[in-house]
Design a protein around this motif. Structure first.
Motif, short mmCIF file in Angstrom:
data_model
loop_
_atom_site.label_atom_id
_atom_site.label_comp_id
_atom_site.label_asym_id
_atom_site.label_seq_id
_atom_site.Cartn_x
_atom_site.Cartn_y
_atom_site.Cartn_z
N TYR A 159 0.82 -1.21 0.00
CA TYR A 159 0.00 0.00 0.00
C TYR A 159 0.86 1.26 0.00
N TYR A 160 1.78 1.37 0.94
CA TYR A 160 2.61 2.57 1.03
C TYR A 160 3.54 2.69 -0.17
N LEU B 164 -4.35 9.74 5.81
CA LEU B 164 -5.18 10.36 6.84
C LEU B 164 -6.63 10.47 6.36
N ALA B 165 -6.82 10.93 5.15
CA ALA B 165 -8.17 11.07 4.60
C ALA B 165 -8.86 9.71 4.48
N GLU C 76 4.64 13.94 2.63
CA GLU C 76 3.53 14.74 3.18
C GLU C 76 2.23 14.47 2.43
N VAL C 77 2.30 14.32 1.14
CA VAL C 77 1.10 14.00 0.35
C VAL C 77 0.61 12.60 0.72
N GLN C 78 1.55 11.68 0.88
CA GLN C 78 1.20 10.31 1.28
C GLN C 78 0.47 10.33 2.63
N PHE D 146 -8.95 15.21 0.02
CA PHE D 146 -7.63 15.05 -0.60
C PHE D 146 -7.42 15.99 -1.78
N GLY D 147 -8.45 16.69 -2.19
CA GLY D 147 -8.42 17.50 -3.41
C GLY D 147 -7.41 18.64 -3.43
#
Length: 193
Positions: free
Chosen positions: A125-126, A157-158, A150-152, A188-189
């Motif tokens: 997944y990661y 988180l979302a 940070e995006v990951q 996440f947008g």
């Protein structure tokens, strides 16, 4: 990229299907072995008990991510790939994972002091999320104002927030798949270009 062993994936998937159909308490190891077409030796090679399967849910998620990745067009927009993966896994969760077991998994990750397998950065997944985000930044589809990491973290988180809300509402207020399609692009947008 690390991939789940096919026999282990088969045992895990079948076990969770049986947990959903028959209930965790009613499902025996012999049921899992018979339905997966594997042997006792194979089962005990990967799991010491049925209880250990409770922590294998992340492996089931990873197997679904792998399956979905094989169907995606490599040229698909990277942001859309991330959403598509999220939708596919949340649909699978709603259809195949009993809410009580899902809640148990999430609560175990909060109280455990040891291995937090949902956060294991070695998981498929990661690795695939990181790869898609880096690809999206290179293609100009995902912001470079944040690092890939940070995006990951924002993506995970979302995703987890939606599942957590689904668990605490006991799955009774909405369809997880439909709600994810409505909320995930909003949560996440901000990373989409």
């Amino acid at each position: 990229m690390a991939r789940m062993n096919k026999t282990k994936a088969k045992i895990t998937k079948v076990a969770w299907q049986l947990f959903h159909e028959k209930g965790y308490s009613e499902t025996t190891i012999d049921d899992i072995i018979a339905a997966s077409g594997t042997s006792k030796g194979s089962f005990y090679h990967y799991y010491s008990s049925k209880d250990e399967l409770l922590s294998s849910l992340s492996e089931l998620f990873d197997a679904k991510y792998e399956e979905v990745m094989q169907t995606l067009d490599p040229e698909m927009n990277s942001f859309e790939k991330l959403l598509y993966l999220c939708y596919a896994v949340h649909d699978m969760i709603e259809k195949e994972i009993p809410i009580g077991l899902l809640s148990s998994l999430y609560s175990s990750q909060v109280i455990t002091k040891g291995d937090k397998h949902l956060q294991n950065q070695d998981r498929y997944y990661y690795q695939i999320i990181t790869q898609i985000i880096a690809e999206g930044q290179q293609r100009g589809q995902i912001t470079k104002d944040m690092s890939v990491r940070e995006v990951q973290r924002l993506y995970t988180l979302a995703e987890r927030a939606i599942i957590y809300d689904y668990c605490i509402s006991n799955g009774s207020y909405y369809s997880l798949g439909e709600y994810t399609r409505k909320i995930m692009p909003r949560l996440f947008g901000s990373v989409k270009l």
